[in-house]
Design an enzyme around this catalytic site. Structure first.
Site, PDB file in Angstrom:
ATOM      1  N   HIS A   1      13.279  23.133   5.551  1.00  0.00           N
ATOM      2  CA  HIS A   1      12.850  23.226   6.944  1.00  0.00           C
ATOM      3  C   HIS A   1      11.781  24.294   7.092  1.00  0.00           C
ATOM      4  O   HIS A   1      11.658  25.193   6.263  1.00  0.00           O
ATOM      5  CB  HIS A   1      14.036  23.551   7.864  1.00  0.00           C
ATOM      6  CG  HIS A   1      14.730  24.834   7.525  1.00  0.00           C
ATOM      7  ND1 HIS A   1      15.651  24.928   6.503  1.00  0.00           N
ATOM      8  CD2 HIS A   1      14.643  26.076   8.051  1.00  0.00           C
ATOM      9  CE1 HIS A   1      16.097  26.173   6.425  1.00  0.00           C
ATOM     10  NE2 HIS A   1      15.499  26.895   7.350  1.00  0.00           N
TER      11      HIS A   1
ATOM     12  N   CYS B   1      18.444  34.273   9.643  1.00  0.00           N
ATOM     13  CA  CYS B   1      17.697  33.890   8.446  1.00  0.00           C
ATOM     14  C   CYS B   1      16.209  33.965   8.779  1.00  0.00           C
ATOM     15  O   CYS B   1      15.841  34.088   9.958  1.00  0.00           O
ATOM     16  CB  CYS B   1      18.084  32.494   7.965  1.00  0.00           C
ATOM     17  SG  CYS B   1      17.513  31.143   9.024  1.00  0.00           S
TER      18      CYS B   1
END
Length: 657
Positions: free
Chosen positions: A65, A178
């Site tokens: 992603h 993240c």
């Protein structure tokens, strides 16, 4: 969710053998659906994100992603692989692959939907339904949440931890984050929450992701028995969690082993390890569970260097301008506070020189202060700056600043681990810690380590001044390799910090080092710009556009201009530019080129000693790097053609048979 995934974006027979091929196959579906505008540009962004941290998860899931300017609308593409694809998960290949594409400026609503999918991936019933589905339309509907997953047999409940009515459940507050903040952040949050429910533990999670950052209620934090951080970026406002046991891990640990983290938090609470989180202030990065000491040390040093660089750039360029206007003798001019004449160029040159020198005077204290800050946050700033100032006083220089910063951070971290009465916590970070730590660091720098470091600094200066012949060339090769290996990363910054540290007390040797470092740092973007010009067919449209920008970036000494090329093809680009940087560094040292400015690229050439030879060194390294890039990329392309022809022959033979 309806506009995020359709049947055309589902591949139930993904034949790709590698993660790059899988990403390309799914991205091609996004291009066909007009969700991605530039296939290669988008894949470069996916590869850059993958390089930060593998996106494979336990349970056979891969979730490549990224955010990208080449994405026109938030999009999901799903592929199911029969043979499995390695995405770096500990338990093996992934058979369920989600490619998640978010626009660079995606709004919170879309990102919330994407994070919702990430949470659903932690549901075994959902993943089982994805593996069983045989119709792309129904699988897309299942992902959109329009078709419920088939009910699975109820799992055998895990016995909950014993609790009493008086005490209530064990309470944990957690933070997950993240680098991208789209997937891992929310999957870790879901995993921790689900594990807490299974264990009878009340887990409240603060997700510091792209879809927003809502602080936990202070009352919830105060009532918690322990803290869990599952993160790969800095926890924001971490001082809120002071005075509680802490489990500090990477975000993937939060996804893969949440029950273990909860059990560890319980054990720390039972043992009363409340000093694991700083008490008062924002405290240290409790990284013992997350990274090797060497990694943390590098992080601390890079924190100091990153804050020092603006002082170097501003002060160095001002000094360089003063030399351009008034000559090198302007450094001996009287103070402009008493002898400034508006109409005299020399007065202006002296003014620039003295302002730049004032900025340079902060180099070592800022370096030391922010190394300490990287270790122990705000309470360490004062002892760090004090230690850096003492390093200048005892002539310990740049090395003294490094040591002072590490000492200050270590002393503050030690003080923060001492249990104190709750009534004192408010004054610890603003009074007690700075006072005690400054006294300790001052004693160590003045009495214990200052003079030995000063002697070492003097020996290093003498060594640099005495470099000649092959020794100077070897140093130039090493510095060139370091500047070009990671192009703005830790090794690059170490080489740059070594060079600019010498400018604090410039000598002939340190000026040669500065020249070699800047010359080598200009090679990677210039080489990629030249390569995209002379052999356009070897590069994508996006890379050719980046190549045009790389001319300016390279000329300005912005090594990061080559990063998009290295991210897309690291095995061919990085060795090539390293070879070019080594040639340039060696030639610059061999030619005896010097530089008094820490930055500026070709715009400070008039301030360079031996400017024509300096430009020759840069040109030679650029040509070497360009030739190697073209050679390696051309060889790959040539090898691909026979492979395609062989496949065609095999196909014809099969038909004939």
């Amino acid at each position: 969710m309806s506009e995020l995934i359709t049947a055309d974006l589902v591949d139930l027979d993904l034949s790709a053998a590698t993660k790059d091929a899988a990403a390309r196959s799914l991205a091609e579906r996004m291009v066909a659906a007009h969700r991605v505008t530039d296939l290669d540009g988008f894949l470069a962004d996916v590869a850059a994100r993958e390089a930060q941290m593998p996106t494979g998860l336990d349970g056979g899931i891969g979730i490549p992603h990224c955010r990208s300017e080449h994405v026109s609308a938030p999009t999901l593409a799903f592929g199911r692989s029969a043979q499995g694809i390695d995405f770096g998960a500990a338990d093996g290949p992934a058979d369920l692959v989600f490619l998640i594409a978010a626009p660079a400026g995606a709004d919170d609503d879309h990102l919330t939907i994407l994070s919702g999918l990430a949470r659903r991936l932690m549901d075994p019933e959902f993943t089982a339904a994805l593996r069983a589905g045989d119709d792309p339309g129904r699988v897309a509907a299942l992902i959109r949440g329009e078709e419920p997953a088939p009910e699975a047999e109820p799992a055998t409940p895990i016995p909950a931890a014993e609790e009493t009515e008086a005490d209530g459940p064990f309470r944990i507050v957690a933070v997950t984050s993240c680098p991208t903040g789209i997937a891992h952040t929310y999957m870790a949050a879901e995993a921790l929450t689900a594990a807490g429910q299974a264990e009878g533990v009340e887990v409240t999670v603060e997700t510091q992701g792209s879809a927003g950052f809502s602080k936990l209620d202070p009352a919830v934090i105060a009532a918690a028995d322990a803290v869990v951080w599952a993160h790969d970026v800095e926890v924001r406002e971490k001082g809120r969690f002071g005075g509680k046991p802490l489990v500090d891990v990477g975000v993937k640990a939060g996804i893969n082993r949440p029950a273990e983290l909860i059990a560890e938090a319980r054990r720390k609470a039972e043992r009363g390890e409340i000093a694991a989180v700083p008490q008062g202030g924002e405290g240290p990065e409790a990284g013992a569970d997350r990274a090797h000491f060497g990694v943390r040390l590098r992080t601390y040093l890079m924190s100091g260097v990153s804050y020092m660089v603006p002082f170097v750039a501003a002060g160095g360029l001002l000094i360089a301008l003063s030399f351009a206007i008034g000559g090198y003798e302007i450094a001996d001019a009287k103070s402009v506070a008493d002898h400034f004449v508006w109409g005299q160029a020399d007065s202006w040159a002296a003014l620039l020189n003295q302002i730049g020198s004032a900025a340079f005077g902060f180099l070592v204290p800022v370096l030391a202060g922010y190394i300490a800050y990287g270790m122990a946050d705000r309470p360490a700033l004062v002892p760090g700056f004090v230690g850096g100032a003492i390093a200048l006083t005892v002539d310990a220089g740049f090395l003294g600043g490094l040591v002072a910063g590490l000492l200050a951070g270590a002393v503050v971290m030690a003080i923060q681990r001492v249990p104190v009465h709750p009534t004192l916590r408010g004054i610890m970070p603003v009074l007690v810690i700075p006072l005690i730590a400054s006294a300790v660091v001052g004693f160590l720098m003045f009495i214990v380590v200052g003079k030995p470091i000063a002697a070492l600094q003097s020996a290093l200066t003498d060594w640099l001044n005495g470099l000649s012949g092959s020794n100077a060339v070897i140093l130039g090769v090493v510095l060139g390799l370091m500047m070009c290996f990671d192009m703005g990363g830790p090794l690059n910054k170490v080489a740059y910090a070594f060079a600019v540290g010498g400018l604090a007390d410039p000598t002939d040797g340190s000026l040669k080092v500065m020249a070699a470092v800047m010359a080598a740092g200009m090679v990677p973007p210039l080489a990629m710009a030249l390569a995209t010009t002379v052999r356009k067919k070897l590069f994508t449209k996006t890379e050719r556009e980046n190549g045009r920008a790389a001319w300016v970036l390279g000329a300005s000494f912005i090594t990061e201009g080559a990063i998009p090329f290295a991210a897309a093809d690291p095995l061919r680009v990085i060795p090539s530019v390293m070879a070019g940087g080594a040639v340039t560094g060696a030639l610059s040292m061999a030619f005896g080129c010097t530089l008094r400015a820490p930055h500026g690229g070709i715009f400070v050439v008039p301030l360079i000693g031996e400017p024509f030879l300096y430009l020759l060194a840069i040109a030679a390294g650029t040509l070497v790097a360009t030739a190697l890039v073209v050679l390696f990329k051309g060889a790959r392309r040539t090898a691909a053609v026979p492979a395609e022809e062989a496949a065609a022959v095999d196909a014809r033979v099969g038909v004939t048979a």
